[in-house]
Design a protein around this motif. Structure first.
Motif, short mmCIF file in Angstrom:
data_model
loop_
_atom_site.label_atom_id
_atom_site.label_comp_id
_atom_site.label_asym_id
_atom_site.label_seq_id
_atom_site.Cartn_x
_atom_site.Cartn_y
_atom_site.Cartn_z
N THR A 89 0.90 -1.37 0.00
CA THR A 89 -0.10 0.20 0.16
C THR A 89 0.88 1.30 -0.06
O THR A 89 0.30 2.13 -0.66
CB THR A 89 -0.94 -0.01 1.32
N GLY A 139 -1.72 8.30 10.07
CA GLY A 139 -1.65 7.18 10.48
C GLY A 139 -0.29 6.70 10.50
O GLY A 139 0.38 7.05 9.57
N ARG A 140 0.10 5.79 11.40
CA ARG A 140 1.65 5.31 11.56
C ARG A 140 1.79 3.76 11.32
O ARG A 140 2.63 3.20 12.10
CB ARG A 140 2.17 5.82 12.84
N SER A 141 0.64 3.12 10.77
CA SER A 141 0.90 1.55 10.93
C SER A 141 1.93 1.29 10.19
O SER A 141 2.53 1.90 9.31
CB SER A 141 -0.39 0.99 10.54
N VAL A 162 1.02 0.63 6.45
CA VAL A 162 0.46 1.70 5.54
C VAL A 162 1.20 3.05 5.93
O VAL A 162 2.28 3.52 5.23
CB VAL A 162 -0.95 1.98 5.50
N HIS A 214 -0.56 10.53 14.42
CA HIS A 214 -1.30 9.15 14.99
C HIS A 214 -2.51 9.90 15.73
O HIS A 214 -2.55 11.01 15.95
CB HIS A 214 0.00 8.30 15.63
N SER A 215 -2.83 8.92 16.60
CA SER A 215 -4.06 9.18 17.47
C SER A 215 -3.79 10.08 18.66
O SER A 215 -4.76 10.97 19.17
CB SER A 215 -4.70 7.85 18.20
N ALA A 264 -4.59 7.59 6.35
CA ALA A 264 -4.57 6.16 6.41
C ALA A 264 -4.88 5.81 7.73
O ALA A 264 -3.87 5.19 8.56
CB ALA A 264 -3.03 5.68 6.09
N MET A 265 -6.06 5.99 8.19
CA MET A 265 -6.48 5.95 9.54
C MET A 265 -7.62 4.79 9.93
O MET A 265 -7.63 4.46 10.77
CB MET A 265 -6.81 7.29 10.28
N GLY A 266 -8.42 4.92 8.73
CA GLY A 266 -9.55 4.03 9.12
C GLY A 266 -10.56 4.85 9.92
O GLY A 266 -11.25 4.07 10.74
N ARG A 267 -10.67 6.05 9.67
CA ARG A 267 -11.63 7.06 10.41
C ARG A 267 -12.77 7.84 9.47
O ARG A 267 -12.05 8.75 9.08
CB ARG A 267 -10.71 8.22 11.40
N LEU A 301 -12.99 11.95 8.95
CA LEU A 301 -12.27 12.59 10.01
C LEU A 301 -11.81 13.78 9.51
O LEU A 301 -11.99 14.83 10.26
CB LEU A 301 -11.31 11.74 10.77
N ALA A 349 -6.07 6.66 1.75
CA ALA A 349 -5.97 5.25 1.70
C ALA A 349 -7.18 4.65 2.46
O ALA A 349 -7.59 3.43 2.51
CB ALA A 349 -4.74 4.63 2.12
N GLY A 350 -7.94 5.27 2.97
CA GLY A 350 -8.88 4.97 4.23
C GLY A 350 -9.95 4.18 3.73
O GLY A 350 -10.82 4.50 2.47
N VAL A 351 -10.31 2.97 3.91
CA VAL A 351 -11.43 2.34 3.52
C VAL A 351 -12.53 2.10 4.68
O VAL A 351 -12.17 1.31 5.44
CB VAL A 351 -11.05 0.86 2.87
N THR A 378 -2.49 -1.28 -4.62
CA THR A 378 -1.83 -2.13 -3.50
C THR A 378 -1.83 -3.61 -4.16
O THR A 378 -0.95 -4.26 -3.86
CB THR A 378 -2.68 -2.15 -2.33
P1 NAP Z 1 -4.39 0.71 11.55
O1 NAP Z 1 -3.32 -0.43 11.91
O2 NAP Z 1 -5.49 0.49 12.43
O3 NAP Z 1 -3.76 2.22 11.81
C1 NAP Z 1 -4.55 3.23 11.96
C2 NAP Z 1 -3.59 4.39 12.31
O4 NAP Z 1 -4.41 5.62 12.36
C3 NAP Z 1 -2.99 4.46 13.76
O5 NAP Z 1 -1.40 4.73 13.47
C4 NAP Z 1 -3.50 5.20 14.50
O6 NAP Z 1 -2.96 5.81 15.29
C5 NAP Z 1 -4.17 6.58 13.28
N1 NAP Z 1 -5.16 7.12 13.97
C6 NAP Z 1 -6.46 6.42 14.58
N2 NAP Z 1 -7.29 7.50 14.81
C7 NAP Z 1 -6.51 8.75 14.76
C8 NAP Z 1 -7.02 10.16 14.98
N3 NAP Z 1 -8.19 10.28 15.40
N4 NAP Z 1 -6.07 10.87 14.52
C9 NAP Z 1 -4.95 10.63 13.92
N5 NAP Z 1 -4.59 9.36 13.69
C10 NAP Z 1 -5.38 8.32 13.94
O7 NAP Z 1 -4.71 0.84 10.09
P2 NAP Z 1 -4.28 0.48 8.58
O8 NAP Z 1 -4.00 -1.01 8.53
O9 NAP Z 1 -2.94 1.44 8.51
O10 NAP Z 1 -5.01 0.81 7.64
C11 NAP Z 1 -5.62 2.35 7.65
C12 NAP Z 1 -6.82 2.49 6.57
O11 NAP Z 1 -6.17 2.25 5.22
C13 NAP Z 1 -7.82 1.50 7.09
O12 NAP Z 1 -9.05 2.20 6.40
C14 NAP Z 1 -7.56 0.45 5.97
O13 NAP Z 1 -8.79 -0.10 5.62
C15 NAP Z 1 -7.10 1.08 4.85
N6 NAP Z 1 -6.28 0.35 4.13
C16 NAP Z 1 -6.41 0.53 2.75
C17 NAP Z 1 -5.43 -0.07 1.79
C18 NAP Z 1 -5.75 -0.08 0.27
O14 NAP Z 1 -5.35 -0.68 -0.57
N7 NAP Z 1 -6.66 0.88 0.13
C19 NAP Z 1 -4.84 -1.12 2.20
C20 NAP Z 1 -4.37 -0.98 3.75
C21 NAP Z 1 -5.20 -0.43 4.48
P3 NAP Z 1 -1.94 5.22 16.66
O15 NAP Z 1 -1.06 4.51 15.95
O16 NAP Z 1 -1.94 6.19 17.77
O17 NAP Z 1 -3.10 3.84 17.14
#
Ligand code: NAP
Length: 295
Positions: free
Chosen positions: A150, A174-176, A179, A198-199, A217-220, A223, A238-240, A274
Motif C-alpha cells: 500500500t 496514520g503510522r501503521s 501503511v 497518529h491518534s 490512512a487511519m480508518g476514521r 475525520l 487510503a482509508g476504506v 495495492t
Molecule cells: P491501523 O493499523 O488501524 O492504523 C491506523 C492508524 O491511524 C494508527 O496509526 C492510528 O494511530 C491512526 N489514527 C487513528 N485515529 C486517529 C486520529 N483520530 N487521528 C490521527 N491518527 C489516528 O490501520 P491500517 O492498517 O494502517 O489501515 C488504515 C486505513 O487504510 C484503513 O481504513 C484500511 O482499511 C485502509 N487500507 C487501505 C488499503 C488500500 O489498499 N486501499 C490497504 C491497507 C489499508 P495510533 O498508532 O496512535 O493508534
C-alpha cells in the motif's frame, strides 16, 4: 478549484500487463507460474472482500494461488507452523498473512515465520530493515526491496501527478507498519519533508492545512474536513470504511475536491494499485527464487 481524479487504475492496468508477461516467461522457463499462498484466520469481513480481489487479480495475471483458511480461535503456534511449512514448500513463491488476525494472535510475531525471500508484503523484520535502510527513491528502486504494497501504491500515485515532492511538506495521517509509516519513509525518500501523525497528534487541522501532500490512512470515516485541505494539495486517501453499505474514505471527499489539485477516488484509487504491487512483489520473488535454482 476542482481536483483532478488521481486514479490508480491506469497505472495498475499497465503494471499488470507487464507482470503477466513476466509470469508467462517464468512459466515457460520453469514449467509453473508464480504461486501465491494466502493465510486467512478468522474470516474478517473486510479482509474477505480484499481476499477475493487478490485472488481475481492473481488469476488474471496467470498466477497460481492457494488459500489456507483457519477458524478464529486457532492457536498462534498452529498458524506459525502452517506459515513455516509454506516457507519450506518449494512450489510457493510468496506468502501473505491476511490482516487483521483475531485476538489474541500477534501478527507481528507470526510473520517472522515467513522467509524473507517469500515475504511479498514486506512485513518481516529483514525486509523492513532493508526497506528503511534505503535513503532515496533511486536506492529503493535499485535495491528492489519487497516493500509494503500500500505504501508503494501511495508513493507511485503521488509520482503520477508529476508534482515533485522534493522540499514540499507531506503529512501522513496514520503510522501503521503496513501503511502510514512506510509511506512516510517513501515520501522522505522522494525528498518531501514529512510529518507522521497518529491518534495522539495534536492540532491535526493545522497539520493537515500545512500539507502540500496529504495521505490519510487511519480508518476514521470523514475525520478530515474538506475545508482543512490546503489549496492545490495532492491528497491520497487510503482509508476504506464501510458506512451503511457504502465505502467512504477518511476525508470528506466532496469538500476536499473543491480545494485539492489532485484527489484519489475512494474506489479505484489506492486499492487496485495495492493489489498490483502484491502481484509485482510476487513475480519478483518468483524470479529471484528461479534464478537461484535454475540460474
Ligand atoms: P491501523 O493499523 O488501524 O492504523 C491506523 C492508524 O491511524 C494508527 O496509526 C492510528 O494511530 C491512526 N489514527 C487513528 N485515529 C486517529 C486520529 N483520530 N487521528 C490521527 N491518527 C489516528 O490501520 P491500517 O492498517 O494502517 O489501515 C488504515 C486505513 O487504510 C484503513 O481504513 C484500511 O482499511 C485502509 N487500507 C487501505 C488499503 C488500500 O489498499 N486501499 C490497504 C491497507 C489499508 P495510533 O498508532 O496512535 O493508534
Amino acid at each position: 478549484m476542482k481536483a483532478k481524479p488521481l486514479s490508480g487504475l491506469p497505472l495498475a492496468e499497465k503494471l499488470r500487463r507487464e507482470i503477466k508477461l513476466r509470469a508467462q516467461a517464468l512459466a515457460e522457463k520453469r514449467g509453473v507460474p508464480p504461486m501465491l499462498a494466502i493465510v486467512a484466520v478468522g474470516g474478517d469481513a473486510g479482509a474477505q472482500v480484499f481476499l477475493r480481489k487478490k485472488l481475481e487479480a492473481c488469476r488474471e495475471a496467470g498466477f497460481e494461488t492457494t488459500v489456507e483458511s483457519l477458524p478464529a480461535g486457532t492457536s498462534e503456534a498452529k498458524v506459525a507452523r502452517l506459515i513455516a511449512a509454506l516457507g519450506q514448500n518449494a512450489d510457493v513463491d510468496g506468502i501473505v498473512l491476511d490482516l487483521p488476525v483475531p485476538e489474541p494472535l500477534d501478527a507481528g510475531r507470526i510473520v517472522e515465520h515467513i522467509p524473507a525471500e517469500k515475504d511479498v508484503e514486506g512485513v518481516t523484520p529483514q525486509n523492513a530493515g532493508r526497506f528503511y535502510a534505503q535513503k532515496s527513491w533511486d536506492e529503493i528502486k535499485k535495491a528492489a526491496v519487497l516493500a509494503p504494497c500500500t505504501a508503494y501504491a501511495i508513493a507511485h500515485l503521488v509520482r503520477e501527478t508529476k508534482i515533485d515532492p522534493a522540499g514540499r511538506r507531506a503529512v501522513v495521517l496514520g503510522r501503521s507498519s503496513i501503511v502510514g509509516r512506510p509511506t512516510a519513509h517513501l515520501l522522505s525518500c522522494l525528498d518531501a519533508t514529512v510529518t507522521l501523525c497518529h491518534s495522539r497528534s495534536q492540532d491535526l487541522k493545522d497539520l493537515v492545512s500545512s500539507a502540500d501532500i496529504l495521505v490519510c490512512a487511519m480508518g476514521r470515516p470523514g475525520l478530515v474536513k474538506g475545508s482543512w485541505v490546503k489549496a492545490g494539495a495532492v491528497v491520497v486517501d487510503a482509508g476504506v470504511n464501510a458506512i451503511d453499505g457504502r465505502i467512504v474514505g477518511d476525508i470528506d471527499a466532496e469538500g476536499a475536491a473543491k480545494r485539492a489539485a489532485w484527489l484519489t477516488p475512494v474506489v479505484g484509487g489506492v486499492g487496485p494499485l495495492t493489489v498490483t504491487f502484491l502481484l509485482y512483489n510476487t513475480v519478483l520473488a518468483a524470479e529471484r527464487r528461479t534464478k537461484k535454482t535454475l540460474g
